[in-house]
Design an enzyme around this catalytic site. Structure first.
Site, PDB file in Angstrom:
ATOM      1  N   ALA A   1       0.809  -1.215   0.000  1.00 20.46           N
ATOM      2  CA  ALA A   1       0.000   0.000   0.000  1.00 20.46           C
ATOM      3  C   ALA A   1       0.847   1.272   0.000  1.00 20.46           C
ATOM      4  O   ALA A   1       0.491   2.260  -0.639  1.00 20.46           O
ATOM      5  CB  ALA A   1      -0.943  -0.005   1.200  1.00 20.46           C
ATOM      6  N   THR A   2       1.974   1.260   0.708  1.00 19.44           N
ATOM      7  CA  THR A   2       2.797   2.470   0.771  1.00 19.44           C
ATOM      8  C   THR A   2       3.282   2.867  -0.619  1.00 19.44           C
ATOM      9  O   THR A   2       3.231   4.049  -0.999  1.00 19.44           O
ATOM     10  CB  THR A   2       3.983   2.267   1.725  1.00 19.44           C
ATOM     11  OG1 THR A   2       3.485   2.085   3.054  1.00 19.44           O
ATOM     12  CG2 THR A   2       4.903   3.483   1.712  1.00 19.44           C
TER      13      THR A   2
ATOM     14  N   ASN B   1      -6.822   2.542  10.328  1.00 21.99           N
ATOM     15  CA  ASN B   1      -6.043   1.412  10.812  1.00 21.99           C
ATOM     16  C   ASN B   1      -5.911   1.368  12.325  1.00 21.99           C
ATOM     17  O   ASN B   1      -5.683   0.308  12.916  1.00 21.99           O
ATOM     18  CB  ASN B   1      -4.646   1.426  10.181  1.00 21.99           C
ATOM     19  CG  ASN B   1      -3.931   2.749  10.385  1.00 21.99           C
ATOM     20  OD1 ASN B   1      -4.422   3.804   9.979  1.00 21.99           O
ATOM     21  ND2 ASN B   1      -2.767   2.720  11.005  1.00 21.99           N
TER      22      ASN B   1
ATOM     23  N   GLN C   1      -7.240  -1.613   5.005  1.00 22.50           N
ATOM     24  CA  GLN C   1      -7.845  -2.289   6.160  1.00 22.50           C
ATOM     25  C   GLN C   1      -9.245  -2.828   5.875  1.00 22.50           C
ATOM     26  O   GLN C   1      -9.924  -3.288   6.790  1.00 22.50           O
ATOM     27  CB  GLN C   1      -7.889  -1.321   7.353  1.00 22.50           C
ATOM     28  CG  GLN C   1      -6.526  -0.893   7.869  1.00 22.50           C
ATOM     29  CD  GLN C   1      -5.742  -2.025   8.509  1.00 22.50           C
ATOM     30  OE1 GLN C   1      -6.290  -3.067   8.856  1.00 22.50           O
ATOM     31  NE2 GLN C   1      -4.435  -1.830   8.673  1.00 22.50           N
TER      32      GLN C   1
ATOM     33  N   SER D   1      -2.890  -4.357   0.541  1.00 18.74           N
ATOM     34  CA  SER D   1      -1.657  -5.094   0.856  1.00 18.74           C
ATOM     35  C   SER D   1      -2.020  -6.500   1.285  1.00 18.74           C
ATOM     36  O   SER D   1      -2.871  -6.688   2.167  1.00 18.74           O
ATOM     37  CB  SER D   1      -0.879  -4.403   1.981  1.00 18.74           C
ATOM     38  OG  SER D   1      -0.219  -3.244   1.524  1.00 18.74           O
TER      39      SER D   1
ATOM     40  N   HIS E   1      -0.522  -8.760   3.086  1.00 13.17           N
ATOM     41  CA  HIS E   1      -0.224  -9.236   4.438  1.00 13.17           C
ATOM     42  C   HIS E   1      -1.269  -8.815   5.462  1.00 13.17           C
ATOM     43  O   HIS E   1      -1.257  -9.287   6.597  1.00 13.17           O
ATOM     44  CB  HIS E   1       1.169  -8.792   4.878  1.00 13.17           C
ATOM     45  CG  HIS E   1       1.294  -7.340   5.209  1.00 13.17           C
ATOM     46  ND1 HIS E   1       1.398  -6.877   6.503  1.00 13.17           N
ATOM     47  CD2 HIS E   1       1.343  -6.242   4.414  1.00 13.17           C
ATOM     48  CE1 HIS E   1       1.513  -5.555   6.483  1.00 13.17           C
ATOM     49  NE2 HIS E   1       1.487  -5.153   5.232  1.00 13.17           N
TER      50      HIS E   1
ATOM     51  N   THR F   1      11.553  -6.674 -11.729  1.00 15.01           N
ATOM     52  CA  THR F   1      11.295  -8.104 -11.859  1.00 15.01           C
ATOM     53  C   THR F   1      10.107  -8.517 -10.995  1.00 15.01           C
ATOM     54  O   THR F   1      10.001  -8.124  -9.828  1.00 15.01           O
ATOM     55  CB  THR F   1      12.538  -8.910 -11.442  1.00 15.01           C
ATOM     56  OG1 THR F   1      13.645  -8.483 -12.236  1.00 15.01           O
ATOM     57  CG2 THR F   1      12.313 -10.399 -11.623  1.00 15.01           C
TER      58      THR F   1
ATOM     59  N   CYS G   1       3.697   1.402  11.592  1.00 18.54           N
ATOM     60  CA  CYS G   1       4.651   2.243  10.855  1.00 18.54           C
ATOM     61  C   CYS G   1       5.256   3.340  11.727  1.00 18.54           C
ATOM     62  O   CYS G   1       6.271   3.929  11.369  1.00 18.54           O
ATOM     63  CB  CYS G   1       3.969   2.872   9.644  1.00 18.54           C
ATOM     64  SG  CYS G   1       3.455   1.645   8.427  1.00 18.54           S
TER      65      CYS G   1
END
Length: 390
Positions: free
Chosen positions: A70-71, A150, A178, A198, A200, A239, A322
């Site tokens: 996301a960042t 979040n 989220q 994201s 994760h 890549t 973060c």
């Protein structure tokens, strides 16, 4: 260990890991090497994952671009839109309670000539839509607002915001990090221009995410953040991380299987026990609509860092991962009107589909023991009970 920090990251699902392993061991070819069979096979796996992500979001596969998370997506949209649309205007609207990835990027753009409006929130972390409307100017090019906070779990009225943007011919970017895996998310009913996620956060691997860019008759223009090859329709060079992309596709499909109501019931059970068994505590943003898995609770005159030290076997958070090393109070809670001390005395508990009632019961008992120990040794708590402190 009891893990209640799922808004920071979540446990990799076994089926996700199983889907990734072949691309770590045997099918290791570069997905851009289309001259040979192994490369084409890896490329096909990427496109299958792209279809999986688009299916969950109810989008078109060509609208999905893989990123590192996301960042990166936030930087791509905010910087890219500012660069491409600066001839139209330099004004971006966001909110005081956005993730630091958004706020830090906006601060960077201000140094480059952007004008940023940071919308306030009320005591429950909610945005006022009339305030949003009044912030729009002829120079406004983008509105950037998250779907779910979040730290508090507060849900913003994304559909209403999208309609306002559409009525004013503005681009709308939604950080939906989220949301996925915690609520239904259907882009056919919400006219977003951009959104990001994201893997994760919903039991996929770290280091992989996706950016949605809506296909329109008049294509949206976004400057590339990472230049290089022609990967991702030349939007993002580099890549391909094939195992992670495959894992994200699997995690997205599993996100559709989550019983959101069961998680919410467990969260509500947790909050009920806390409120009835521990004195002087408050659920932050309790009156706002919240995502099913998140509780942010303030324990009066008990510092969150001290409380976590007393519960080493329970993983919780005092705010966004973060900024976990920051000595400053949560900017989200401060924007909601909490004092520095109240913000420092707040903890975030975020559940997942793996959280059990037994774990919640053990957490409540640990909290009770730790809080009682801290308060008995605290002269500030005694002064508060004697009516000498607020």
């Amino acid at each position: 260990m009891i893990y209640l920090d799922n808004n920071a990251t979540s446990r990799l699902d076994e089926r996700v890991l199983d889907s990734m392993l072949p691309y770590l061991r045997d099918d290791y070819a570069n997905a851009s090497s289309l001259q040979h069979k192994m490369g084409r096979h890896a490329n096909q796996a990427i496109e299958e994952s792209r279809r999986s992500v688009s299916h969950v979001l109810q989008a078109q596969p060509k609208e999905i671009f893989f990123t590192s998370g996301a960042t990166e997506s936030i930087n791509t949209v905010l910087r890219g839109v500012f660069l491409r649309y600066h001839s139209k205007g330099n004004h971006i609207i966001t909110c005081q309670t956005e993730h630091k990835a958004t706020l830090s990027t906006c601060e960077y753009l201000e140094k480059k000539g952007a004008r940023i409006s940071y919308l306030p929130v009320d005591k429950n972390g909610a945005i006022d839509l009339d305030t949003l409307k009044s912030a729009i100017t002829p120079q406004t090019i983008l509105v950037s607002l998250m779907s779910v906070n979040n730290e508090t779990g507060v849900i913003h009225p994304i559909k209403d915001i999208a309609n306002i943007c559409q009525d004013n011919n503005l681009l709308f970017f939604c950080d939906s990090t989220q949301s996925i895996g915690k609520q239904a998310f259907d882009l056919t009913s919400v006219p977003l221009d951009f959104c990001c996620l994201s893997a994760h956060k919903f039991h996929g691997p770290k280091g992989i995410g996706a950016l949605f860019i809506r296909r329109k008759s008049r294509p949206l223009q976004v400057e590339s953040l990472i230049t290089g090859g022609n990967q991702e329709q030349a939007l993002r060079g580099g890549t391909y991380n094939v195992p992670a992309i495959v894992g994200m596709g699997t995690a997205c499909l599993q996100a559709n299987e989550v019983d959101f109501s069961a998680i919410e019931q467990l969260r509500n059970y947790f909050e009920h026990r806390i409120m009835t068994e521990i004195d002087d505590c408050t659920v932050n943003a309790k009156e706002a609509p919240r995502i099913c898995n998140t509780s942010n609770i303030m324990f009066k005159h008990v510092r969150g860092n001290e409380l976590m030290t007393k519960m080493p076997n329970i993983a919780v958070s005092s705010g966004s991962a973060c900024v976990s090393g920051s000595r400053d109070p949560s900017h989200v809670l401060k924007a909601m009107g909490l004092t520095d001390d109240e913000a420092f005395c707040s903890l975030r508990f975020s559940l997942s589909k793996h959280t059990t009632q037994q774990e919640i019961d053990r957490t409540v008992e640990s909290l009770k023991t730790a809080i009682n120990t801290i308060r008995k040794q605290s002269p500030i708590w005694q002064m508060y009970k004697d009516g000498l402190l607020g």
